[in-house]
Design a protein around this motif. Structure first.
Motif, PDB file in Angstrom:
ATOM      1  N   PRO A 282       0.826  -1.216   0.000  1.00  0.00           N
ATOM      2  CA  PRO A 282       0.000   0.000   0.000  1.00  0.00           C
ATOM      3  C   PRO A 282       0.859   1.264   0.000  1.00  0.00           C
ATOM      4  N   THR A 283       0.256   2.346  -0.434  1.00  0.00           N
ATOM      5  CA  THR A 283       0.936   3.644  -0.414  1.00  0.00           C
ATOM      6  C   THR A 283       0.444   4.519   0.728  1.00  0.00           C
ATOM      7  N   ALA A 284      -0.628   4.102   1.384  1.00  0.00           N
ATOM      8  CA  ALA A 284      -1.167   4.820   2.539  1.00  0.00           C
ATOM      9  C   ALA A 284      -1.228   3.871   3.725  1.00  0.00           C
ATOM     10  N   PRO A 285      -1.173   4.391   4.955  1.00  0.00           N
ATOM     11  CA  PRO A 285      -1.232   3.518   6.133  1.00  0.00           C
ATOM     12  C   PRO A 285      -2.463   2.619   6.119  1.00  0.00           C
ATOM     13  N   GLU A 287      -4.425  -0.921   8.357  1.00  0.00           N
ATOM     14  CA  GLU A 287      -4.438  -1.795   9.523  1.00  0.00           C
ATOM     15  C   GLU A 287      -3.912  -3.186   9.201  1.00  0.00           C
ATOM     16  N   ASN A 288      -3.772  -3.490   7.919  1.00  0.00           N
ATOM     17  CA  ASN A 288      -3.181  -4.762   7.510  1.00  0.00           C
ATOM     18  C   ASN A 288      -1.678  -4.673   7.759  1.00  0.00           C
ATOM     19  N   TRP A 289      -1.256  -5.106   8.944  1.00  0.00           N
ATOM     20  CA  TRP A 289       0.129  -4.895   9.361  1.00  0.00           C
ATOM     21  C   TRP A 289       1.131  -5.588   8.438  1.00  0.00           C
ATOM     22  N   GLY A 290       0.743  -6.748   7.879  1.00  0.00           N
ATOM     23  CA  GLY A 290       1.650  -7.458   7.000  1.00  0.00           C
ATOM     24  C   GLY A 290       1.989  -6.659   5.756  1.00  0.00           C
ATOM     25  N   ALA A 291       1.017  -5.889   5.265  1.00  0.00           N
ATOM     26  CA  ALA A 291       1.250  -5.028   4.103  1.00  0.00           C
ATOM     27  C   ALA A 291       1.877  -3.705   4.522  1.00  0.00           C
ATOM     28  N   ASP A 292       1.432  -3.151   5.657  1.00  0.00           N
ATOM     29  CA  ASP A 292       1.958  -1.858   6.098  1.00  0.00           C
ATOM     30  C   ASP A 292       3.446  -1.952   6.429  1.00  0.00           C
ATOM     31  N   ASN A 293       3.875  -3.119   6.861  1.00  0.00           N
ATOM     32  CA  ASN A 293       5.291  -3.350   7.125  1.00  0.00           C
ATOM     33  C   ASN A 293       6.140  -3.003   5.909  1.00  0.00           C
ATOM     34  N   TRP A 294       5.640  -3.327   4.714  1.00  0.00           N
ATOM     35  CA  TRP A 294       6.405  -3.091   3.493  1.00  0.00           C
ATOM     36  C   TRP A 294       6.202  -1.692   2.945  1.00  0.00           C
ATOM     37  N   ARG A 295       5.090  -1.070   3.281  1.00  0.00           N
ATOM     38  CA  ARG A 295       4.893   0.336   2.900  1.00  0.00           C
ATOM     39  C   ARG A 295       6.002   1.201   3.480  1.00  0.00           C
ATOM     40  N   VAL A 296       6.271   1.042   4.783  1.00  0.00           N
ATOM     41  CA  VAL A 296       7.284   1.891   5.409  1.00  0.00           C
ATOM     42  C   VAL A 296       8.692   1.503   4.961  1.00  0.00           C
ATOM     43  N   ARG A 297       8.904   0.250   4.586  1.00  0.00           N
ATOM     44  CA  ARG A 297      10.229  -0.150   4.112  1.00  0.00           C
ATOM     45  C   ARG A 297      10.492   0.392   2.708  1.00  0.00           C
ATOM     46  N   ASN A 299       9.297   3.230   1.660  1.00  0.00           N
ATOM     47  CA  ASN A 299       9.585   4.650   1.903  1.00  0.00           C
ATOM     48  C   ASN A 299      11.015   4.839   2.408  1.00  0.00           C
ATOM     49  N   LEU A 300      11.456   3.953   3.311  1.00  0.00           N
ATOM     50  CA  LEU A 300      12.826   4.038   3.819  1.00  0.00           C
ATOM     51  C   LEU A 300      13.819   3.764   2.692  1.00  0.00           C
ATOM     52  N   ALA A 301      13.496   2.800   1.838  1.00  0.00           N
ATOM     53  CA  ALA A 301      14.386   2.475   0.713  1.00  0.00           C
ATOM     54  C   ALA A 301      14.573   3.683  -0.192  1.00  0.00           C
ATOM     55  N   ARG A 302      13.511   4.411  -0.452  1.00  0.00           N
ATOM     56  CA  ARG A 302      13.615   5.574  -1.332  1.00  0.00           C
ATOM     57  C   ARG A 302      14.451   6.688  -0.692  1.00  0.00           C
ATOM     58  N   LYS A 303      14.324   6.850   0.612  1.00  0.00           N
ATOM     59  CA  LYS A 303      15.156   7.841   1.300  1.00  0.00           C
ATOM     60  C   LYS A 303      16.617   7.413   1.240  1.00  0.00           C
ATOM     61  N   TRP A 304      16.852   6.122   1.383  1.00  0.00           N
ATOM     62  CA  TRP A 304      18.224   5.606   1.332  1.00  0.00           C
ATOM     63  C   TRP A 304      18.818   5.809  -0.055  1.00  0.00           C
ATOM     64  N   ALA A 305      18.065   5.458  -1.107  1.00  0.00           N
ATOM     65  CA  ALA A 305      18.575   5.617  -2.467  1.00  0.00           C
ATOM     66  C   ALA A 305      18.883   7.079  -2.747  1.00  0.00           C
TER      67      ALA A 305
END
Length: 356
Positions: A282-285, A287-297, A299-305
Motif C-alpha cells: 500500500p501507499t497509505a497507512p 491496519e493490515n500490518w503485513g502489508a503496512d510493514n512493506w509500505r514503510v520499508r 519509503n525508507l528504501a527511497r530515502k536511502w537511495a
C-alpha cells in the motif's frame, strides 16, 4: 583453494513430487561444483586438554560462526559470479527449486550462464554451529509469516498473488523455514560473506529480506562485490547524522535505518545497486500490518537511495508492478513469475556492465 572436483555433466530434468513442473527448463553443462565453509572463528575452553578425561572439555576447541556455500559453475560462465544470501527463517533453499517444483534462481541463472554461490549464513541451516548458546523454540507462527510475506491475509491469498496456491506447495514452503541456532549478528554474517567473496572472486551480491542488512555491510567490507541486487531488504545504512526518523506503522517491526560512518557509506556509492519490491504494497497507512510493514520499508528504501545518489552513487528502487510484473510476493524468487523477475535482474546487470 576451495575448488571441488571438476565434472562435466548435463543436468537432467526431473519431475518433483511437490508439483508437475520441471526443474531445469533446459540442460546445463556444469564445469565445476562443490561446497565449502567460509569465515568463522574458533573458541577454546580454559585449561589443558586431557584425552583421558572425555567428560572434561578443558582446552577443547569449537569451530563456528562460518557460512556454508554450495557453488556451481557452468561451462563458459560469465565473468561475474552471483552470490545469493537468504533472509530470515530461510537458508540457501530459498534460491533452489520452488515449492511447486519449478526452477528457482539457482537454476535460472545457471541456465543464463552465471556461476552461482548459494550461502547458508552463520548460525543457520548447514552453517548451524554457533560460538554462543541459543534457544530454538517451537512456537506456531505459520499464519503470521503468511501475512508478513504478503501471500495474503490468512487463509486468503491476494487476488493477484503469484505464489502457487495448492496445499502441497504451501506445505513445502513452510517446511523449508529453519531457525537460528544462535543470536543473529550482522557483523558475523558480513565477515563470513566477505570470506565467501574472497573465494568466489568478483561478483554480484543478491540478498533477500533480512539478508539485506548484512548484505550492505558485506558490500562495504569486500571490494569484490561489484554490484548489489537487494530483494525487499529490511533495513538500510545511512551516513551518521542522516538517518531518517522511523515512520509510524501498524507492523510490530518498524523500518529503522542504521547509522554508519560516512567513509564506510561512501563505499556503497562506488558500485551499482538496485532494490526490488513486489506487489500489493500500500501507499497509505493500513491496519493490515503485513502489508503496512512493506509500505514503510519502501519509503525508507527511497530515502536511502536518495542519500546514496546525493553522495554520488548509483542506486535505484524499482517496484515490479511498474515493470509490468504483477502479483509478486515477498518471495519473488519463488513466485509463478520468477523468470520475469530474473529477466529484469539480468537486464539491469547488462545495463550496468555486470553481465559480461
Amino acid at each position: 583453494m576451495f575448488k571441488g572436483k571438476k565434472v562435466l555433466m548435463a543436468a537432467v530434468c526431473m519431475w518433483l513430487t511437490a508439483g508437475t513442473a520441471l526443474a531445469f527448463s533446459r540442460p546445463v553443462t556444469i564445469a565445476e561444483q562443490g561446497s565449502f565453509m567460509a569465515g568463522g572463528t574458533v573458541i577454546t575452553a580454559p585449561g589443558t586438554y586431557d584425552g583421558t578425561k572425555p567428560a572434561d572439555h578443558a582446552g577443547e576447541t569449537l569451530h563456528g560462526d562460518h557460512a556454508y556455500v554450495f557453488y556451481q559453475k557452468p561451462v563458459h560462465a560469465h565473468r561475474y559470479a552471483m552470490v545469493f544470501l537468504h533472509g530470515y527463517g530461510q537458508s540457501a533453499k530459498t534460491w533452489e527449486t520452488t515449492a511447486d517444483g519449478r526452477d528457482g534462481f539457482q537454476n535460472i541463472f545457471l541456465e543464463k550462464g552465471y556461476a552461482t554461490y548459494l550461502v547458508d549464513q552463520p548460525r543457520r541451516g548447514r552453517a548451524g554451529r554457533a560460538t554462543v548458546p541459543g534457544e530454538i523454540t517451537a512456537q506456531p507462527d505459520d499464519q503470521a509469516w503468511f501475512n508478513m510475506f504478503r501471500f495474503g491475509q490468512w487463509p486468503n491469498y491476494y487476488d493477484n498473488a503469484a505464489f502457487p496456491r495448492d496445499a502441497a506447495s504451501m506445505d513445502q514452503f513452510f517446511h523449508a523455514m529453519t531457525p537460528d541456532t544462535g543470536k543473529f549478528d550482522e557483523g558475523i554474517v558480513a565477515d563470513a560473506m566477505a570470506a565467501v567473496f574472497a573465494a568466489s572472486g568478483d561478483g554480484v551480491l543478491v540478498t533477500h529480506s533480512a539478508g539485506g542488512g548484512p548484505g550492505w555491510a558485506t558490500a562495504m567490507k569486500s571490494d569484490k562485490v561489484r554490484g548489489v541486487i537487494a530483494l525487499e531488504p529490511g533495513t538500510f545504512p545511512f551516513p551518521e547524522g542522516e538517518v531518517p526518523a522511523a515512520e509510524p506503522t501498524t507492523s510490530p517491526f518498524p523500518a529503522v535505518g542504521k547509522a554508519v560512518p560516512l567513509q564506510e557509506f561512501m563505499k556503497l556509492t562506488k558500485i551499482p545497486i538496485v532494490v526490488y519490491f513486489g506487489d500489493n504494497i500500500p501507499t497509505a497507512p493500513t491496519e493490515n500490518w503485513g502489508a503496512d510493514n512493506w509500505r514503510v520499508r519502501v519509503n525508507l528504501a527511497r530515502k536511502w537511495a536518495a542519500a546514496v545518489n546525493a553522495h554520488g552513487g548509483d542506486a535505484a528502487v524499482v517496484m515490479l508492478p511498474e515493470l509490468g510484473i504483477k502479483g509478486s510476493t515477498h518471495f519473488m524468487m519463488s513466485d509463478l513469475n520468477n523468470t520475469e523477475v530474473a529477466d529484469a535482474m539480468e537486464a539491469w546487470m547488462r545495463e550496468k556492465g555486470l553481465a559480461k
